[in-house]
Design an enzyme around this catalytic site. Structure first.
Site: not given
Ligand code: NAP
Length: 265
Positions: A28, A148, A161
């Site tokens: 993001g 995802s 999830y």
């Molecule tokens: P992340 O650690 O999953 O966090 C994403 C963002 O979500 C952070 O800015 C976090 O902010 C915010 N967030 C979490 N809970 C929240 C809430 N209740 N209200 C508002 N914001 C909230 O980071 P990421 O790995 O870049 O993942 C981004 C998206 O991709 C997510 O939806 C995740 O499920 C998806 N995804 C990730 C992967 C991967 O391998 N990394 C793979 C597939 C999908 P705060 O921590 O400040 O709350």
């Protein structure tokens, strides 16, 4: 490898406005940075105060960037986000519904509280974010959800999830059908293993995270993790370039979800 975002110019997104939920870290934040570099105005949200502060520092004192504390699981916060977007942006060209959480838990260990929290943030929060912000979107605007690769198939320890993201994907299809008549496109990006500060699994222990990294590199046909910038490019493609695409899912997964059979090493 160079994964820097390339743009035609610093004005590519001038005049554009975006709201990114969960924009304080990871993909993001990468999407927000690319938009800001191209001249857009962006509101990004998060919940963890440390991450909110770090994002403010990373983005610097740019007038075009607003970092807002907003819990995706709270309808009051979503209403406040919509009010802020109306006041400061006026309209929204890109709504990127990206906030999400994941836990690695075999189904026997899942608690009711954990189950409810995952659906409240990933699914219910996403739904109402669109409901509350869609009135600010004009023809030509678009919505991009971060799902995802786990939104289909099954993966050990990711049952809840996966279900939250499968429901999210279904919502995206429904919104695409309901908003197409208003000229608003709705698409989904489904990342595989992406190198973000949490790897998408915020609550994991360092040992669990190390194992998760190893697993990702092993089972991904490209034998590596993707970068946040690679996902951001896909998001921005869907948002601004893919003008004849709606209701689609774009995987950014190094081939993981494509049933490839690479040669064994
Ligand atoms: P992340 O650690 O999953 O966090 C994403 C963002 O979500 C952070 O800015 C976090 O902010 C915010 N967030 C979490 N809970 C929240 C809430 N209740 N209200 C508002 N914001 C909230 O980071 P990421 O790995 O870049 O993942 C981004 C998206 O991709 C997510 O939806 C995740 O499920 C998806 N995804 C990730 C992967 C991967 O391998 N990394 C793979 C597939 C999908 P705060 O921590 O400040 O709350």
């Amino acid at each position: 490898m160079n994964t820097t975002l390339h743009h035609d110019s610093h004005t590519r997104y001038r005049g554009k406005t975006a709201v990114i939920t969960g924009g304080t870290i990871g993909m993001g934040l990468a999407t927000a940075q690319a938009l800001l570099a191209g001249g857009a105005r962006v509101i990004l949200t998060g919940r963890n105060p440390t991450n909110l502060e770090a994002a403010r520092r990373a983005l610097g004192p740019q007038a075009q960037a607003q970092v807002l504390a907003s819990d995706a699981a709270s309808l009051a916060d979503i209403d406040a986000l919509a009010a802020t977007a109306r006041e400061t942006l006026g309209h929204v060209d890109l709504l990127h519904v990206n906030a999400g959480i994941a836990t690695l838990e075999p189904f026997e260990q899942v608690t009711e509280a954990g189950y409810d929290r995952a659906f409240a943030i990933n699914t219910k929060g996403a739904f109402f974010t669109v409901q509350k912000l869609a009135p600010l979107m004009k023809p030509g605007a678009s919505i991009v959800f971060t799902s995802s690769i786990a939104d289909e198939g099954g993966m050990h320890g990711m049952g809840v999830y996966s279900a939250t993201k499968a429901a999210l994907r279904s919502f995206a299809s429904g919104f695409a059908a309901e908003l197409v008549g208003r000229g608003i496109r709705v698409n989904v990006v489904s990342p595989g293993f992406i190198d973000t500060p949490t790897l998408g699994v915020a609550d994991a222990t360092p040992a669990e995270r190390a194992e998760f990294v190893r697993l990702g590199d092993q089972i991904t046909p490209m034998r590596r993790h993707g970068s946040a910038e690679e996902v951001a490019r896909a998001v921005l493609f869907l948002a601004f370039d893919a003008t004849f695409t709606t209701g689609a899912r774009l995987t950014v997964d190094g081939g993981l979800g494509q049933n490839l059979s690479p040669a064994h090493e």
